[in-house]
Structure formats: C-alpha cells, structure tokens
Design a protein around this motif. Structure first.
Motif, PDB file in Angstrom:
ATOM      1  N   ARG A   1      29.907  43.165  50.776  1.00 49.61           N
ATOM      2  CA  ARG A   1      30.349  42.362  51.915  1.00 49.61           C
ATOM      3  C   ARG A   1      31.524  43.074  52.565  1.00 49.61           C
ATOM      4  N   TYR A   2      31.353  43.448  53.801  1.00 52.20           N
ATOM      5  CA  TYR A   2      32.358  44.197  54.548  1.00 52.20           C
ATOM      6  C   TYR A   2      33.704  43.464  54.548  1.00 52.20           C
ATOM      7  N   ALA A   3      34.772  44.227  54.368  1.00 54.35           N
ATOM      8  CA  ALA A   3      36.160  43.746  54.449  1.00 54.35           C
ATOM      9  C   ALA A   3      36.466  42.621  53.456  1.00 54.35           C
ATOM     10  N   THR A   4      35.830  42.674  52.286  1.00 55.60           N
ATOM     11  CA  THR A   4      36.031  41.612  51.307  1.00 55.60           C
ATOM     12  C   THR A   4      36.359  42.204  49.940  1.00 55.60           C
ATOM     13  N   SER A   5      37.250  41.507  49.227  1.00 57.33           N
ATOM     14  CA  SER A   5      37.611  41.924  47.866  1.00 57.33           C
ATOM     15  C   SER A   5      37.621  40.717  46.929  1.00 57.33           C
ATOM     16  N   ASN A   6      36.604  39.893  47.065  1.00 55.59           N
ATOM     17  CA  ASN A   6      36.504  38.664  46.295  1.00 55.59           C
ATOM     18  C   ASN A   6      35.170  38.663  45.546  1.00 55.59           C
ATOM     19  N   PRO A   7      35.201  38.670  44.198  1.00 58.71           N
ATOM     20  CA  PRO A   7      33.944  38.740  43.448  1.00 58.71           C
ATOM     21  C   PRO A   7      33.022  37.542  43.676  1.00 58.71           C
TER      22      PRO A   7
ATOM     23  N   GLY B   1      31.831  38.827  47.512  1.00 59.68           N
ATOM     24  CA  GLY B   1      31.323  40.191  47.599  1.00 59.68           C
ATOM     25  C   GLY B   1      32.461  41.180  47.771  1.00 59.68           C
ATOM     26  N   PHE B   2      32.090  42.445  47.793  1.00 60.71           N
ATOM     27  CA  PHE B   2      33.074  43.530  47.922  1.00 60.71           C
ATOM     28  C   PHE B   2      32.589  44.562  48.915  1.00 60.71           C
ATOM     29  N   ASP B   3      33.528  45.133  49.651  1.00 65.68           N
ATOM     30  CA  ASP B   3      33.231  46.417  50.274  1.00 65.68           C
ATOM     31  C   ASP B   3      33.719  47.453  49.259  1.00 65.68           C
ATOM     32  N   CYS B   4      33.564  48.728  49.537  1.00 70.78           N
ATOM     33  CA  CYS B   4      33.870  49.739  48.519  1.00 70.78           C
ATOM     34  C   CYS B   4      35.334  49.725  48.089  1.00 70.78           C
ATOM     35  N   SER B   5      36.239  49.742  49.049  1.00 71.22           N
ATOM     36  CA  SER B   5      37.662  49.772  48.697  1.00 71.22           C
ATOM     37  C   SER B   5      38.127  48.424  48.147  1.00 71.22           C
ATOM     38  N   GLY B   6      37.496  47.355  48.580  1.00 68.46           N
ATOM     39  CA  GLY B   6      37.817  46.035  48.039  1.00 68.46           C
ATOM     40  C   GLY B   6      37.485  45.963  46.562  1.00 68.46           C
ATOM     41  N   PHE B   7      36.349  46.558  46.187  1.00 65.11           N
ATOM     42  CA  PHE B   7      35.948  46.594  44.779  1.00 65.11           C
ATOM     43  C   PHE B   7      36.932  47.411  43.950  1.00 65.11           C
ATOM     44  N   VAL B   8      37.236  48.634  44.401  1.00 65.78           N
ATOM     45  CA  VAL B   8      38.146  49.510  43.659  1.00 65.78           C
ATOM     46  C   VAL B   8      39.531  48.868  43.566  1.00 65.78           C
ATOM     47  N   ASN B   9      39.994  48.291  44.664  1.00 68.82           N
ATOM     48  CA  ASN B   9      41.286  47.617  44.677  1.00 68.82           C
ATOM     49  C   ASN B   9      41.294  46.452  43.692  1.00 68.82           C
ATOM     50  N   TYR B  10      40.252  45.648  43.698  1.00 73.31           N
ATOM     51  CA  TYR B  10      40.173  44.479  42.815  1.00 73.31           C
ATOM     52  C   TYR B  10      40.207  44.898  41.345  1.00 73.31           C
ATOM     53  N   VAL B  11      39.447  45.922  41.003  1.00 71.32           N
ATOM     54  CA  VAL B  11      39.389  46.379  39.611  1.00 71.32           C
ATOM     55  C   VAL B  11      40.755  46.874  39.150  1.00 71.32           C
ATOM     56  N   PHE B  12      41.368  47.783  39.912  1.00 67.48           N
ATOM     57  CA  PHE B  12      42.659  48.336  39.495  1.00 67.48           C
ATOM     58  C   PHE B  12      43.767  47.292  39.540  1.00 67.48           C
ATOM     59  N   SER B  13      43.768  46.444  40.548  1.00 69.75           N
ATOM     60  CA  SER B  13      44.794  45.392  40.656  1.00 69.75           C
ATOM     61  C   SER B  13      44.721  44.423  39.489  1.00 69.75           C
ATOM     62  N   SER B  14      43.523  44.201  38.980  1.00 71.50           N
ATOM     63  CA  SER B  14      43.347  43.303  37.836  1.00 71.50           C
ATOM     64  C   SER B  14      44.026  43.837  36.580  1.00 71.50           C
ATOM     65  N   PHE B  15      44.351  45.125  36.579  1.00 72.93           N
ATOM     66  CA  PHE B  15      45.042  45.746  35.451  1.00 72.93           C
ATOM     67  C   PHE B  15      46.481  46.121  35.802  1.00 72.93           C
ATOM     68  N   GLY B  16      46.977  45.570  36.904  1.00 74.97           N
ATOM     69  CA  GLY B  16      48.373  45.766  37.277  1.00 74.97           C
ATOM     70  C   GLY B  16      48.682  47.032  38.059  1.00 74.97           C
ATOM     71  N   PHE B  17      47.661  47.774  38.488  1.00 75.27           N
ATOM     72  CA  PHE B  17      47.895  48.995  39.262  1.00 75.27           C
ATOM     73  C   PHE B  17      47.962  48.644  40.742  1.00 75.27           C
ATOM     74  N   LYS B  18      48.943  49.217  41.434  1.00 72.76           N
ATOM     75  CA  LYS B  18      49.037  49.048  42.884  1.00 72.76           C
ATOM     76  C   LYS B  18      48.230  50.167  43.530  1.00 72.76           C
ATOM     77  N   VAL B  19      47.158  49.772  44.166  1.00 69.37           N
ATOM     78  CA  VAL B  19      46.304  50.749  44.847  1.00 69.37           C
ATOM     79  C   VAL B  19      46.040  50.257  46.270  1.00 69.37           C
ATOM     80  N   PRO B  20      45.662  51.173  47.146  1.00 72.85           N
ATOM     81  CA  PRO B  20      45.400  50.785  48.535  1.00 72.85           C
ATOM     82  C   PRO B  20      44.227  49.819  48.668  1.00 72.85           C
ATOM     83  N   ARG B  21      44.159  49.186  49.805  1.00 72.56           N
ATOM     84  CA  ARG B  21      43.057  48.291  50.107  1.00 72.56           C
ATOM     85  C   ARG B  21      41.999  48.967  50.976  1.00 72.56           C
TER      86      ARG B  21
END
Length: 177
Positions: A65-71, A74-94
């Motif tokens: 799902r474009y421009a989304t980071s909510n499981p 749905g996810f767009d590509c960067s939303g998915f990567v951001n969600y995964v890393f953020s869930s472990f406390g890493f600050k990554v771009p959106r």
C-alpha cells in the motif's frame, strides 16, 4: 555439513590457541585448509539481525500500500523497512531516497543478513533511488531479500537478488552493527 565444518574450525582454533602460547606456528598445509574452510562458512547474522528478520518474516503476505507503514493496512517498501527497524529501536528514514545517507555503507560483497539494499525505481535506467529491502539470507553467495513490492507479489515477500534487481542495485547500508 556446515555444522561439522564450524565445529572442526572451532576445535582447530582452540588447538591453535594452545600452539600460539607455545610460540610454534601451524604447518602451512593446515593454514591453507583453515583458509578454505573459513571462506566457505556462510555469513551469519548477529542476534539482533536474526530477531529483526524473524519479525519481518511474520509480515510476509501483508499487502502493498503506497505511502503506508501500518501492518494492518499495508506497507510500501520504505514503510516496511522503517516499521521493522523502528520496532527494534533503530531510527531509520521513512522514504527510500533517505536511506542513501542512513547507516554505514558496505560493499555488496561484505553485506550481511539484516543490511539494507537500496535500488532504483522500477526503471533501472533512471539512476534515482526508489526501492529498499532487507537482506534476508546469503547462502553460497546468493542473496535473498525481504521487501514490500508493488510488483507481482503485491506485498511483503522474499525475492532473489536476480539479474533484474542487480541492474537496479545502487548501494547497501548496515543499520545493525
């Protein structure tokens, strides 16, 4: 077979430790054997990277799902990567382009499980960042990555780093150190 090689290497290293304390060197034939064995041991992920990938795996099948980071949506590509890393406390771009300056750049040959692959958009001739994914596995030099794609899978999936993605590859960065 791989476990046997690893156990053999560990036993040999412990034996070498004792030899080093006696100031004697390992015979050349054994040094060559160790070099060959160690070069064939697969690159492994850190504990954090393993946990991160186990978590990412639970989202396989979540729709694109474009421009989304909510499981739940749905996810767009960067939303998915951001969600995964953020869930472990890493600050990554959106956004995908911002990943170019995130983490520590690594050569593809030195990349490991948990590193982020950065690609062009769907047209490899336009050398502008447009897609990201996380290295999922590296076996016998073959890379697989997990990402949310708008392509055929239309969601979170694991994909081979094949000729198409190699043509789109821009860089790899390490977030987990």
């Amino acid at each position: 077979m791989k476990k046997t090689l690893i156990i053999f290497c560990l036993m040999l290293l412990f034996a070498l430790k004792g030899k080093a304390q006696e100031n004697t060197s390992l015979p050349a034939q054994y040094q060559e054997m160790m070099t060959k064995i160690l070069s064939n041991v697969p690159k492994t992920a850190s504990s954090t990277a393993s946990q991160l990938l186990d978590f990412a795996k639970t989202m396989i099948g979540v729709p694109y799902r474009y421009a989304t980071s909510n499981p739940e949506k749905g996810f767009d590509c960067s939303g998915f990567v951001n969600y995964v890393f953020s869930s472990f406390g890493f600050k990554v771009p959106r956004s995908s382009p911002e990943f170019a300056s995130a983490g520590v750049p690594v050569k593809l040959a030195d990349a490991k499980v948990g590193d982020v692959l950065i690609f062009t958009g769907t047209n490899p001739k336009v050398r502008r960042i447009g897609h990201v994914g996380i290295i999922y596995s590296i076996e016998d030099g073959e890379i697989k990555f997990i990402h949310s794609t708008s392509g055929k899978a239309h969601g979170v999936t694991v994909t081979d780093f094949d000729a198409y993605y190699k043509s789109r590859f821009m860089k790899a960065v390490s977030i987990v150190e």
